[in-house]
Design an enzyme around this catalytic site. Structure first.
Site, PDB file in Angstrom:
ATOM      1  N   ASN A  10       0.731  -1.242   0.001  1.00  0.00           N
ATOM      2  CA  ASN A  10       0.019   0.027   0.055  1.00  0.00           C
ATOM      3  C   ASN A  10       0.818   1.220   0.096  1.00  0.00           C
ATOM      4  O   ASN A  10       1.576   1.541   1.107  1.00  0.00           O
ATOM      5  CB  ASN A  10      -0.673   0.021   1.399  1.00  0.00           C
ATOM      6  N   TRP A  11       1.126   1.854  -1.140  1.00  0.00           N
ATOM      7  CA  TRP A  11       1.924   2.743  -1.239  1.00  0.00           C
ATOM      8  C   TRP A  11       1.264   4.306  -0.629  1.00  0.00           C
ATOM      9  O   TRP A  11       2.084   5.330  -0.488  1.00  0.00           O
ATOM     10  CB  TRP A  11       2.384   3.064  -2.778  1.00  0.00           C
ATOM     11  N   LYS A  12       0.088   4.193  -0.192  1.00  0.00           N
ATOM     12  CA  LYS A  12      -0.348   5.393   0.144  1.00  0.00           C
ATOM     13  C   LYS A  12      -0.188   6.690  -0.465  1.00  0.00           C
ATOM     14  O   LYS A  12      -0.235   6.639  -1.836  1.00  0.00           O
ATOM     15  CB  LYS A  12      -0.072   5.634   1.783  1.00  0.00           C
ATOM     16  N   HIS A  98      -9.286   1.175   4.791  1.00  0.00           N
ATOM     17  CA  HIS A  98      -8.236   1.514   5.364  1.00  0.00           C
ATOM     18  C   HIS A  98      -8.476   2.108   6.516  1.00  0.00           C
ATOM     19  O   HIS A  98      -8.983   3.273   6.429  1.00  0.00           O
ATOM     20  CB  HIS A  98      -7.038   2.020   4.510  1.00  0.00           C
ATOM     21  N   GLU A 100      -6.850   4.566   7.572  1.00  0.00           N
ATOM     22  CA  GLU A 100      -6.599   6.251   7.510  1.00  0.00           C
ATOM     23  C   GLU A 100      -7.791   6.763   6.689  1.00  0.00           C
ATOM     24  O   GLU A 100      -8.048   7.997   7.012  1.00  0.00           O
ATOM     25  CB  GLU A 100      -5.213   6.300   6.498  1.00  0.00           C
ATOM     26  N   GLU A 170      -5.503  -5.140  10.162  1.00  0.00           N
ATOM     27  CA  GLU A 170      -4.524  -4.079  10.565  1.00  0.00           C
ATOM     28  C   GLU A 170      -4.958  -3.278  11.961  1.00  0.00           C
ATOM     29  O   GLU A 170      -5.806  -2.336  11.924  1.00  0.00           O
ATOM     30  CB  GLU A 170      -4.376  -3.025   9.370  1.00  0.00           C
ATOM     31  N   GLY A 176       2.436   2.275  10.839  1.00  0.00           N
ATOM     32  CA  GLY A 176       3.376   3.220  10.603  1.00  0.00           C
ATOM     33  C   GLY A 176       3.935   3.581  12.041  1.00  0.00           C
ATOM     34  O   GLY A 176       4.781   4.373  12.242  1.00  0.00           O
ATOM     35  N   SER A 216       3.271  -2.270  10.324  1.00  0.00           N
ATOM     36  CA  SER A 216       4.778  -2.482  10.586  1.00  0.00           C
ATOM     37  C   SER A 216       5.255  -3.582  10.337  1.00  0.00           C
ATOM     38  O   SER A 216       6.385  -4.284  10.845  1.00  0.00           O
ATOM     39  CB  SER A 216       5.093  -1.990  12.272  1.00  0.00           C
ATOM     40  N   GLY A 237       2.906  -1.072   4.206  1.00  0.00           N
ATOM     41  CA  GLY A 237       3.033   0.203   3.948  1.00  0.00           C
ATOM     42  C   GLY A 237       4.399   0.644   3.608  1.00  0.00           C
ATOM     43  O   GLY A 237       4.985   0.568   2.686  1.00  0.00           O
ATOM     44  N   GLY A 238       5.080   1.066   4.794  1.00  0.00           N
ATOM     45  CA  GLY A 238       6.462   1.651   4.779  1.00  0.00           C
ATOM     46  C   GLY A 238       7.214   0.852   3.873  1.00  0.00           C
ATOM     47  O   GLY A 238       8.451   1.234   3.194  1.00  0.00           O
TER      48      GLY A 238
END
Ligand code: PGA
Length: 260
Positions: A10-12, A98, A100, A170, A176, A216, A237-238
């Site tokens: 997920n590149w956000k 998601h 966010e 999640e 994150g 994470s 993500g990251g």
């Protein structure tokens, strides 16, 4: 039964069209040695980066997903994107709900359900996200929160459609933050999610559903997490923003799945 490992990046809100193309070109090289039957590899860039990424991913095992979908087919919804727009580009997957989106953009279980139905209608594979906040976990409300999210998000979804859906658990407190749920805590929660699915759809269907872990997840913990019986991959993500870290994570996840 063995479920396939599914790893989605997920590149956000990261990577312009040219940066996304460069990342996929790098990933094509680094993931060359990964057997296609061992894992599904998905990248989910921002809308504006989809075209260059789809083009760059051609001829590889890298599949492409979007990060959201609107529920209407078209119309006066400024700033939104419809399912047929994604489908026409060659998008195969779409992330829905998601945390966010829930936290910053007013996403609810009801809108998750509407978006999910739009994804299915447009023959896109949904990745539906659920997860509890830190205070909910600490007050012992995790299962209650997940029940509500699953009950509302999957409202009126048939067993046949359920089999097309990927779930991503999640825990919001792990996204994150560098705080991963331990493999035991994650597994306990995944087991609960699968028991919800078994109650609603029967064990045979529940056993087929891919449930990813997210929060994470990185190369260092992927093997232990995916080594758990009910953890079938990850939403990343990251660690998905660099070819080397994403590839190492995928390799370790596959190793974890082999240890089950
Ligand atoms: P993270 O994000 O891997 O950076 O924690 C996961 C996600 O939000 O999907």
């Amino acid at each position: 039964m063995a479920r396939k490992v599914v790893i989605a990046g997920n590149w956000k809100m990261n990577k312009t069209a040219s940066e996304g193309k460069a990342l996929v070109e790098a990933l094509k090289e680094t993931t060359k040695g990964i057997c296609p039957n061992c894992a599904d590899i998905i990248v989910c860039p921002p809308f504006t980066t989809l075209v260059s990424v789809i083009e760059a991913a051609k001829g590889s095992n890298i599949k492409v997903g979007a990060q959201n979908i609107h529920w209407a087919d078209n119309g006066a919804f400024t700033g939104e994107i419809a399912g047929n727009m994604l489908k026409e580009l060659g998008v195969e997957y779409v992330i829905i709900g998601h945390s966010e989106r829930r936290q910053y953009f007013g996403e609810t279980d009801e809108t998750v359900n509407l978006r999910l139905k739009a994804a299915l209608k447009n023959d896109l594979k949904p990745i539906v996200c659920i997860g509890e906040l830190l205070e909910e976990r600490e007050s012992g409300a995790t299962e209650k929160v997940l029940f509500t999210q699953l009950d509302g998000g999957l409202k009126d979804i048939s067993a046949a459609d359920m089999e097309k859906i990927i779930l991503a658990y999640e825990p919001v407190w792990a996204i994150g933050t560098g705080k991963t749920a331990t493999p035991d805590i994650a597994e306990e929660t995944h087991k609960y999610i699968r028991s919800f699915l078994a109650d609603k759809y029967g064990k045979e269907v529940a056993d087929k559903i891919v449930i990813q872990y997210g929060g994470s997840m990185k190369a260092e913990n992927a093997e232990a997490l995916v080594g758990q019986a009910d953890i079938d991959g990850g939403l990343i993500g990251g660690a998905a923003l660099k070819a080397d870290s994403f590839t190492a994570l995928i390799e370790n996840a596959i190793a974890g799945a082999k240890n089950k």
